[in-house]
Structures are given as structure tokens and as C-alpha cells.
Design a protein around this motif. Sequence first.
Motif, PDB file in Angstrom:
ATOM      1  N   VAL A  38      -0.626  -3.978 -14.752  1.00 15.24           N
ATOM      2  CA  VAL A  38       0.441  -4.118 -14.739  1.00 15.24           C
ATOM      3  C   VAL A  38       0.673  -3.941 -13.062  1.00 15.24           C
ATOM      4  O   VAL A  38       0.004  -3.914 -12.304  1.00 15.24           O
ATOM      5  N   LYS A  39       0.949  -5.722 -13.060  1.00 18.65           N
ATOM      6  CA  LYS A  39       2.040  -5.688 -11.287  1.00 18.65           C
ATOM      7  C   LYS A  39       2.451  -5.409 -10.840  1.00 18.65           C
ATOM      8  O   LYS A  39       3.662  -4.324 -11.161  1.00 18.65           O
ATOM      9  N   GLN A  40       2.100  -4.859  -9.388  1.00 20.10           N
ATOM     10  CA  GLN A  40       2.799  -3.534  -8.699  1.00 20.10           C
ATOM     11  C   GLN A  40       3.734  -4.556  -7.735  1.00 20.10           C
ATOM     12  O   GLN A  40       3.617  -5.616  -7.242  1.00 20.10           O
ATOM     13  N   VAL A  41       4.731  -3.427  -7.228  1.00 18.14           N
ATOM     14  CA  VAL A  41       5.960  -3.888  -5.817  1.00 18.14           C
ATOM     15  C   VAL A  41       5.676  -3.611  -5.025  1.00 18.14           C
ATOM     16  O   VAL A  41       4.728  -2.190  -4.730  1.00 18.14           O
ATOM     17  N   THR A  42       5.267  -4.489  -4.238  1.00 17.17           N
ATOM     18  CA  THR A  42       4.509  -5.005  -2.842  1.00 17.17           C
ATOM     19  C   THR A  42       5.980  -5.437  -2.139  1.00 17.17           C
ATOM     20  O   THR A  42       6.297  -6.102  -2.315  1.00 17.17           O
ATOM     21  N   ALA A  43       5.751  -4.908  -0.424  1.00 19.04           N
ATOM     22  CA  ALA A  43       6.500  -6.043   0.745  1.00 19.04           C
ATOM     23  C   ALA A  43       5.864  -7.027   0.753  1.00 19.04           C
ATOM     24  O   ALA A  43       4.255  -6.683   0.522  1.00 19.04           O
ATOM     25  N   ALA A  44       6.236  -7.849   0.878  1.00 17.81           N
ATOM     26  CA  ALA A  44       6.149  -9.389   1.170  1.00 17.81           C
ATOM     27  C   ALA A  44       5.602  -9.672   2.585  1.00 17.81           C
ATOM     28  O   ALA A  44       5.565  -8.254   3.480  1.00 17.81           O
TER      29      ALA A  44
END
Length: 83
Positions: A38-44
Motif C-alpha cells: 500500500v502507498k503511504q501518505v507522506t509529506a513532500a
Amino acid sequence: MPIYAYKCSACQHEKDVLQKMSDPILVDCPACGQPTFVKQVTAAGFQLKGSGWYVTDFRDNAKKPAADSSAASSPASTTSSSS
């Protein structure tokens, strides 16, 4: 190309993947083979360098009012002390 963080919910394997935005999302975990990647939500992450808009317009504005107020109070105190 952006770097995406993926994590397997079955074996907890984590991996950062360099992908185009148009590339399909990865589903199969490279460690265990399960379809639970699963793709994680991260800060740019990025950094502004050079003499661009941030350096010239925003960063120094916070310092200018403090410098102006101290400069305004200095001449007044100098004139009053010399009188």
C-alpha cells in the motif's frame, strides 16, 4: 519523478520507490509476494535554494520591522541624551 513510500500490511516491509506519476500503483509486496503493498501518505520533501521568491520576499520581512523599530528608537534616544 516523485518518490513514493510503500508498506506491506502483511509482513510490514517498507520501501521507497521512484515512480512517474503516470506509473501504476504497486500492489504486490516484493518481500512476501502478497497483494497487500500500500502507498503511504507522506509529506513532500523539497528545499528552496538560491535567491528565489522565498529568500527575497518572505524570509527577510520578519526581520525588517524589528530593525525599523530599533532604528526609529535609536535616533530619538540619541537626541534626548544630547539635549
